[in-house]
Design a protein around this motif. Structure first.
Motif, mmCIF file in Angstrom:
data_model
loop_
_atom_site.group_PDB
_atom_site.id
_atom_site.type_symbol
_atom_site.label_atom_id
_atom_site.label_comp_id
_atom_site.label_asym_id
_atom_site.label_seq_id
_atom_site.Cartn_x
_atom_site.Cartn_y
_atom_site.Cartn_z
ATOM 1 N N GLY A 22 0.770 -1.221 0.000
ATOM 2 C CA GLY A 22 0.000 0.000 0.000
ATOM 3 C C GLY A 22 0.805 1.277 0.000
ATOM 4 N N VAL A 23 2.104 1.212 0.149
ATOM 5 C CA VAL A 23 2.919 2.413 0.135
ATOM 6 C C VAL A 23 3.448 2.581 -1.267
ATOM 7 N N THR A 24 3.176 3.727 -1.857
ATOM 8 C CA THR A 24 3.660 3.986 -3.203
ATOM 9 C C THR A 24 4.798 4.970 -3.143
ATOM 10 N N GLY A 25 5.532 5.040 -4.201
ATOM 11 C CA GLY A 25 6.666 5.945 -4.231
ATOM 12 C C GLY A 25 7.800 5.353 -3.442
ATOM 13 N N VAL A 135 7.965 10.857 2.123
ATOM 14 C CA VAL A 135 7.331 9.546 1.995
ATOM 15 C C VAL A 135 5.919 9.764 1.481
ATOM 16 N N VAL A 136 5.435 8.801 0.720
ATOM 17 C CA VAL A 136 4.082 8.883 0.165
ATOM 18 C C VAL A 136 3.392 7.535 0.327
ATOM 19 N N ALA A 137 2.066 7.557 0.310
ATOM 20 C CA ALA A 137 1.307 6.304 0.420
ATOM 21 C C ALA A 137 -0.081 6.497 -0.161
ATOM 22 N N ARG A 138 -0.674 5.401 -0.552
ATOM 23 C CA ARG A 138 -2.071 5.358 -0.983
ATOM 24 C C ARG A 138 -2.651 4.067 -0.417
ATOM 25 N N GLY A 139 -3.924 4.117 -0.084
ATOM 26 C CA GLY A 139 -4.599 2.892 0.303
ATOM 27 C C GLY A 139 -4.820 2.716 1.788
ATOM 28 N N PHE A 140 -4.316 3.615 2.599
ATOM 29 C CA PHE A 140 -4.552 3.518 4.033
ATOM 30 C C PHE A 140 -5.751 4.375 4.383
ATOM 31 N N ALA A 149 2.513 1.614 8.785
ATOM 32 C CA ALA A 149 3.161 1.036 7.597
ATOM 33 C C ALA A 149 4.498 1.720 7.322
ATOM 34 N N TRP A 150 4.540 3.043 7.420
ATOM 35 C CA TRP A 150 5.788 3.755 7.172
ATOM 36 C C TRP A 150 6.850 3.368 8.183
ATOM 37 N N GLY A 155 13.198 1.740 4.884
ATOM 38 C CA GLY A 155 13.511 2.933 4.087
ATOM 39 C C GLY A 155 12.732 4.147 4.539
ATOM 40 N N HIS A 156 11.461 3.948 4.829
ATOM 41 C CA HIS A 156 10.641 5.060 5.290
ATOM 42 C C HIS A 156 11.026 5.476 6.703
#
Length: 189
Positions: A22-25, A135-140, A149-150, A155-156
């Motif tokens: 779910g984490v993009t980028g 950091v970026v994410a989608r879906g949470f 998640a991060w 890495g995050h």
């Protein structure tokens, strides 16, 4: 309906940009490793800034989630021995703009998103030149899910627990596909 087919090198770049459930980028840490900001060119260097797309305006800001994600991240930073991050207006505007662009179908002015600016580039173009990472994410669906998640991803975590960072901007927008999250950290003025 948007064309969702991606071809050639863009597909390869997209596959490399996606990471962990779910984490993009990707986490964008300070690449110099010495605490100084990366060297970049500023506005007026001939690069277009094509990130005003009609689709961006369709994503609604979620300011409550922005505040909560910063609060939760500061709790995690405290547990790791780092000081709390203060919110910076320029970083927050750049983060929200980046989330809107990503939520807007991954394009900027008709060009594939991967050819447009990173969240850190957006902050630098607004005059904030001491970016520590992003950091970026989608879906949470909740700030807690995003922060968990991060901070479960090395890495995050390396970006978010950088104790030399002093400021943060959070941009959370919601479109028909759900929330999109962007955090940009800075070293301060």
């Amino acid at each position: 309906m948007r064309n969702r087919w991606v071809r050639g090198p863009v597909l390869a770049g997209l596959a490399m940009a996606l990471c962990c459930a779910g984490v993009t980028g990707a986490a964008d840490p300070d690449v110099s490793g010495d605490g100084s900001p990366p060297s970049v060119t500023g506005p007026g260097d001939g690069r277009p800034t094509p990130w005003t797309d009609d689709a961006e305006r369709q994503a609604e800001p979620w300011p409550e989630a922005e505040g909560e994600v910063v609060r939760l991240l500061n709790e995690k930073r405290s547990q790791a021995g780092c000081s709390a991050l203060s919110t910076d207006r320029v970083l927050a505007e750049a983060a929200r703009e980046h989330s809107r662009a990503r939520a807007g179908g991954g394009t900027a002015a008709g060009a594939p998103f991967l050819q447009s600016a990173s969240a850190g580039d957006r902050a630098r173009d607004r005059g904030y030149d001491r970016v520590a990472g992003e950091v970026v994410a989608r879906g949470f669906e909740t700030p807690d899910e995003a922060v968990r998640a991060w901070t479960d991803h090395s890495g995050h975590t390396r970006v978010l627990m950088k104790c030399s960072a002093k400021e943060i901007g959070a941009g959370v927008v919601h479109d028909e596909d759900g929330p999109f999250w962007t955090l940009i950290l800075g070293y301060g003025s």
